[in-house]
Design a protein around this motif. Sequence first.
Motif, PDB file in Angstrom:
ATOM      1  N   PRO A   1      -0.012  32.681  63.642  1.00  0.00           N
ATOM      2  CA  PRO A   1      -0.735  32.687  64.349  1.00  0.00           C
ATOM      3  C   PRO A   1      -1.172  31.576  63.257  1.00  0.00           C
ATOM      4  O   PRO A   1      -1.144  31.694  62.323  1.00  0.00           O
ATOM      5  CB  PRO A   1      -1.927  34.042  64.757  1.00  0.00           C
ATOM      6  N   LEU A   2      -1.812  30.119  64.259  1.00  0.00           N
ATOM      7  CA  LEU A   2      -2.744  29.292  63.581  1.00  0.00           C
ATOM      8  C   LEU A   2      -3.309  29.524  62.715  1.00  0.00           C
ATOM      9  O   LEU A   2      -3.616  29.157  61.159  1.00  0.00           O
ATOM     10  CB  LEU A   2      -3.362  28.679  64.174  1.00  0.00           C
TER      11      LEU A   2
ATOM     12  N   ALA B   1       3.255  24.359  59.970  1.00  0.00           N
ATOM     13  CA  ALA B   1       3.600  22.700  60.999  1.00  0.00           C
ATOM     14  C   ALA B   1       3.011  21.393  60.204  1.00  0.00           C
ATOM     15  O   ALA B   1       2.394  21.685  59.338  1.00  0.00           O
ATOM     16  CB  ALA B   1       2.415  23.035  61.726  1.00  0.00           C
ATOM     17  N   MET B   2       2.806  20.575  60.727  1.00  0.00           N
ATOM     18  CA  MET B   2       2.148  19.104  60.655  1.00  0.00           C
ATOM     19  C   MET B   2       1.503  18.941  61.457  1.00  0.00           C
ATOM     20  O   MET B   2       2.293  19.055  62.812  1.00  0.00           O
ATOM     21  CB  MET B   2       3.964  18.513  59.499  1.00  0.00           C
ATOM     22  N   LEU B   3       0.495  18.257  61.209  1.00  0.00           N
ATOM     23  CA  LEU B   3       0.320  17.147  62.800  1.00  0.00           C
ATOM     24  C   LEU B   3      -1.074  16.444  62.035  1.00  0.00           C
ATOM     25  O   LEU B   3      -1.226  15.926  60.882  1.00  0.00           O
ATOM     26  CB  LEU B   3      -1.234  18.725  62.795  1.00  0.00           C
TER      27      LEU B   3
ATOM     28  N   LEU C   1       4.100  28.582  67.867  1.00  0.00           N
ATOM     29  CA  LEU C   1       3.064  27.654  66.781  1.00  0.00           C
ATOM     30  C   LEU C   1       2.742  26.360  67.514  1.00  0.00           C
ATOM     31  O   LEU C   1       1.322  26.452  67.852  1.00  0.00           O
ATOM     32  CB  LEU C   1       3.563  28.063  65.609  1.00  0.00           C
ATOM     33  N   HIS C   2       3.554  26.029  68.099  1.00  0.00           N
ATOM     34  CA  HIS C   2       3.399  24.944  68.768  1.00  0.00           C
ATOM     35  C   HIS C   2       2.658  24.473  69.816  1.00  0.00           C
ATOM     36  O   HIS C   2       1.540  23.713  70.152  1.00  0.00           O
ATOM     37  CB  HIS C   2       4.851  24.203  68.581  1.00  0.00           C
ATOM     38  N   ALA C   3       2.784  25.874  70.101  1.00  0.00           N
ATOM     39  CA  ALA C   3       2.190  25.973  71.897  1.00  0.00           C
ATOM     40  C   ALA C   3       0.789  26.653  71.667  1.00  0.00           C
ATOM     41  O   ALA C   3      -0.381  25.626  72.129  1.00  0.00           O
ATOM     42  CB  ALA C   3       3.016  27.266  72.347  1.00  0.00           C
ATOM     43  N   GLU C   4       0.640  27.680  69.791  1.00  0.00           N
ATOM     44  CA  GLU C   4      -1.152  27.678  70.022  1.00  0.00           C
ATOM     45  C   GLU C   4      -1.948  25.931  69.597  1.00  0.00           C
ATOM     46  O   GLU C   4      -2.731  26.344  70.375  1.00  0.00           O
ATOM     47  CB  GLU C   4      -1.289  29.084  68.780  1.00  0.00           C
ATOM     48  N   ILE C   5      -1.563  26.572  69.080  1.00  0.00           N
ATOM     49  CA  ILE C   5      -1.686  24.133  69.164  1.00  0.00           C
ATOM     50  C   ILE C   5      -2.486  23.237  70.033  1.00  0.00           C
ATOM     51  O   ILE C   5      -3.056  23.089  69.834  1.00  0.00           O
ATOM     52  CB  ILE C   5      -0.864  23.677  67.295  1.00  0.00           C
TER      53      ILE C   5
END
Length: 279
Positions: free
Chosen positions: A148-149, A196-198, A249-253
């Motif tokens: 989870p994020l 992740a990276m953002l 995780l990408h989908a949650e972001i």
Amino acid sequence: MPEHELALLTEAARTAGEIALRWWRKPVQVWDKPGGAGPVSAADLAVNAALAQMLRGARPDYGWLSEESADSAGRLAAPRSFIIDPIDGTRSFLAGQDGFAHSLAVTEAGRVIAAVVFLPARGALYAATAGGPALKNGLPISAAANRPLAGAEVLTTAASSDPALWHDDQPPLWRRAFRPAIAWRLCLVAEGRFDAMLSLRPTWEWDSAAGSLIAERAGATVTDRTGAALGFNRPHPQACGLIAAPPALHAEIMGRLRPEDQPGAPAASNTPSNSTDDR
């Protein structure tokens, strides 16, 4: 064959590393690029010249897109193109830190087919081909398991915690970290060192091309900030942000991130993500 392209990129990256390390932690001429685009040094230009000679000499019919070369529309008609950042993380390089990288990619029909990211001061060479595994120093790597994020370790800047960017004005309860080179950040996600990276700022193709393929081949989902797939060798070589993470995780972001055009959301800065060191 992508494997032949990878061999060429690997040889070129190691040559670039040898040149960069001759300048590293030594006096070097530095000046600012126009428009607040950040610093450039004699070392950046020396690496760029060597890469251009080596790569364009080997593949004279390929297009060329580099942070340190004047752009030419001729690359748009080429069957394949090189996309190069001679030194990604110039500020880190100039500060004598080891977090700078050489980012080299070959594209075909808008997609990256071979990629190398090399951190010479750390002895880390990341590589991938389309359809092949992601590698670090010749060994397979993979992105972290989905988590989870909340509590995830995310490579991003302080600006990404602005509540106005997130639904219900609630920024994620992540553990935030920073690394100076965007290509390296993508590779750290690829090897599972970070979840992740953002980056929500416009991102130049030379920063993201090589690292995005490496992250994808390691199992991460890589898109712009709207969730759209990245395209490369475009007329304006810039994407609307950059997000890389394992699929869930990408989908949650994406589910939590407020769209740019939603009322209350701040407009994205026109400053490219590689021109600031906002941690």
